[in-house]
Write a protein that holds these residues in place. Structure first.
Motif, short mmCIF file in Angstrom:
data_model
loop_
_atom_site.label_atom_id
_atom_site.label_comp_id
_atom_site.label_asym_id
_atom_site.label_seq_id
_atom_site.Cartn_x
_atom_site.Cartn_y
_atom_site.Cartn_z
N ALA A 10 0.82 -1.22 0.00
CA ALA A 10 0.00 0.00 0.00
C ALA A 10 0.84 1.26 0.00
CB ALA A 10 -0.94 -0.01 1.21
N GLY A 13 5.51 4.48 -3.16
CA GLY A 13 6.71 4.39 -3.99
C GLY A 13 7.35 5.75 -4.25
N THR A 14 7.43 6.56 -3.22
CA THR A 14 7.94 7.93 -3.37
C THR A 14 9.39 7.96 -3.88
OG1 THR A 14 6.60 8.40 -1.43
CG2 THR A 14 8.06 10.15 -2.16
N ARG A 15 10.24 7.11 -3.31
CA ARG A 15 11.64 7.12 -3.74
C ARG A 15 11.79 6.61 -5.16
NH1 ARG A 15 13.82 3.96 1.42
NH2 ARG A 15 11.68 3.20 1.26
N GLN A 23 4.66 -1.10 -7.41
CA GLN A 23 4.22 -2.50 -7.27
C GLN A 23 3.48 -3.03 -8.51
OE1 GLN A 23 3.69 0.03 -5.24
NE2 GLN A 23 1.79 -0.06 -4.09
N ASP A 82 1.24 4.39 7.05
CA ASP A 82 2.60 3.85 6.95
C ASP A 82 2.53 2.33 6.92
OD1 ASP A 82 2.16 3.13 9.59
OD2 ASP A 82 3.55 4.59 10.43
N1 CTP Z 1 3.79 -0.17 2.44
C1 CTP Z 1 2.44 -0.30 2.80
N2 CTP Z 1 1.76 0.78 3.31
C2 CTP Z 1 2.38 1.97 3.45
C3 CTP Z 1 3.75 2.11 3.10
C4 CTP Z 1 4.43 1.02 2.61
O1 CTP Z 1 1.88 -1.37 2.66
N3 CTP Z 1 1.65 3.00 3.91
C5 CTP Z 1 4.48 -1.32 1.82
C6 CTP Z 1 5.05 -1.01 0.44
O2 CTP Z 1 4.03 -1.10 -0.56
C7 CTP Z 1 6.13 -2.05 0.29
C8 CTP Z 1 6.60 -2.27 1.74
O3 CTP Z 1 5.60 -1.69 2.58
O4 CTP Z 1 5.67 -3.28 -0.23
C9 CTP Z 1 7.95 -1.66 1.98
O5 CTP Z 1 7.85 -0.25 1.80
P1 CTP Z 1 8.75 0.64 0.84
O6 CTP Z 1 9.72 -0.19 0.09
O7 CTP Z 1 9.22 1.79 1.65
O8 CTP Z 1 7.69 1.11 -0.27
P2 CTP Z 1 7.00 2.52 -0.40
O9 CTP Z 1 6.62 3.04 0.95
O10 CTP Z 1 5.93 2.38 -1.42
O11 CTP Z 1 8.18 3.41 -1.03
P3 CTP Z 1 8.69 4.83 -0.52
O12 CTP Z 1 9.09 4.66 0.92
O13 CTP Z 1 9.83 5.15 -1.43
O14 CTP Z 1 7.53 5.77 -0.68
#
Ligand code: CTP
Ligand code: MG
Length: 232
Positions: A10, A13-15, A23, A82
Motif C-alpha cells: 500500500a 513508492g515515493t523514492r 508495485q 505507513d
Molecule cells: N507499504 C504499505 N503501506 C504503506 C507504506 C508502505 O503497505 N503505507 C508497503 C510497500 O508497498 C512495500 C513495503 O511496505 O511493499 C515496503 O515499503 P517501501 O519499500 O518503503 O515502499 P513505499 O513506501 O511504497 O516506497 P517509498 O518509501 O519510497 O515511498
C-alpha cells in the motif's frame, strides 16, 4: 497448521517516483506484485493471503494484476498511512483461527519459496522468525550533527528483510501494544521484540532485494532472467 500471509503493498513508492505505483510495474513481463504472490503460492505453505493496497486502488489491483495473472487472494483491503498501519489493517482482516502470520513486502518479488518455507518452519517451532542477511558495509551510529558515536561490530549485524513470520497471537499483541504505546517500527520483528519475545534469524539472500529505486528494478530483471536460464 494454518498460515496466513499479509502482503503490505500500500505504499506510494515515493523514492521510486513515476506515475504508476512501483508495485504495478512489470519485471520480465509480469507485474512486481504478481511475482511476489506467485512466490508465496509456490512455497506450498501459505493457506490464506491478505493483500493490502493503497486506498482506492482495490479495483485497479484486481483488474490489472490479479485477474490477468490468474491470481487470487482471500482479502484485498486498503492500507494505512505507513507500513505498520497497513500490516495492522491486514492482521485485522485475516482469519482469526490462523496459527502463523507471515508478513512479506509486496516490493520484494524475488523471494524464493525456500526462504518462505524456512521462515514458516522457524515461526511454527520457535514463535518468531526474521529473514536477514549479514551486512557487508561497516555500519556507523552517528548523532544528529553527523558525529560518529559508535561502530558496532559487523560480525553481529544483520540486515532484516521479509518474510517475517510469527505465532499469530504474538504478532497481533505486538501490533496492538505498539499502537497503544505510540511506537512506530520499520519492521514487524521490532514490535515483537519489544514485547519480550525471542525472534530467530533465518538466512535470506542478497537477491531478495526490496525494489526501492529504478536501479533495483534493473537488478531484479537481471536476477529473474538468470533464474529463467537456469530453469530451462
Ligand atoms: N507499504 C504499505 N503501506 C504503506 C507504506 C508502505 O503497505 N503505507 C508497503 C510497500 O508497498 C512495500 C513495503 O511496505 O511493499 C515496503 O515499503 P517501501 O519499500 O518503503 O515502499 P513505499 O513506501 O511504497 O516506497 P517509498 O518509501 O519510497 O515511498
Ligand atoms: Mg516506504
Amino acid at each position: 497448521m494454518h498460515v496466513t500471509a499479509v502482503v503490505p503493498a500500500a505504499g506510494a513508492g515515493t523514492r521510486f517516483g513515476g506515475a504508476v505505483p512501483k508495485q504495478y510495474l512489470a519485471i520480465c513481463g509480469l507485474p512486481m506484485l504478481a511475482w511476489t504472490l506467485r512466490a508465496l503460492a509456490a512455497s506450498g505453505q501459505v493457506d490464506s493471503v491478505i493483500l493490502v493496497v493503497p486506498p482506492g486502488q482495490e479495483t485497479r489491483c484486481r483488474t490489472e494484476i490479479l485477474e490477468p495473472c490468474d491470481l487470487t487472494v482471500d482479502r484485498l483491503i486498503p492500507g494505512g498511512a505507513d507500513r505498520q498501519a497497513s500490516v495492522y489493517a491486514g492482521l485485522a482482516a485475516g482469519p482469526t483461527e490462523t496459527d502463523v502470520v507471515l508478513v512479506h513486502d509486496g516490493a520484494r518479488p524475488l523471494v524464493t519459496p525456500e526462504i518462505v518455507r524456512a521462515a514458516v518452519r522457524v515461526a511454527a517451532t520457535e514463535g518468531a522468525a526474521v529473514v536477514a542477511v549479514p551486512v557487508t558495509d561497516t555500519i556507523k551510529m552517528a548523532d544528529a550533527d553527523g558525529r560518529v558515536v559508535e561502530t558496532p561490530s559487523r560480525g553481529r549485524l544483520w540486515a532484516a528483510q521479509t518474510p517475517q513470520a510469527f505465532r499469530a497471537g504474538w504478532l497481533r499483541e505486538a501490533h496492538a501494544r505498539a499502537l497503544s504505546d505510540g511506537f512506530r517500527g520499520t519492521d514487524d520483528s521490532s514490535l515483537v521484540e519489544r514485547i519480550g519475545h525471542r525472534v530467530w534469524l533465518v538466512p535470506g539472500s542478497p537477491e531478495n532485494l526490496k525494489i526501492t529505486t529504478t536501479a533495483d528494478l534493473v537488478r531484479a530483471e537481471q536476477i529473474l532472467r538468470g533464474r529463467a536460464t537456469h530453469d530451462t
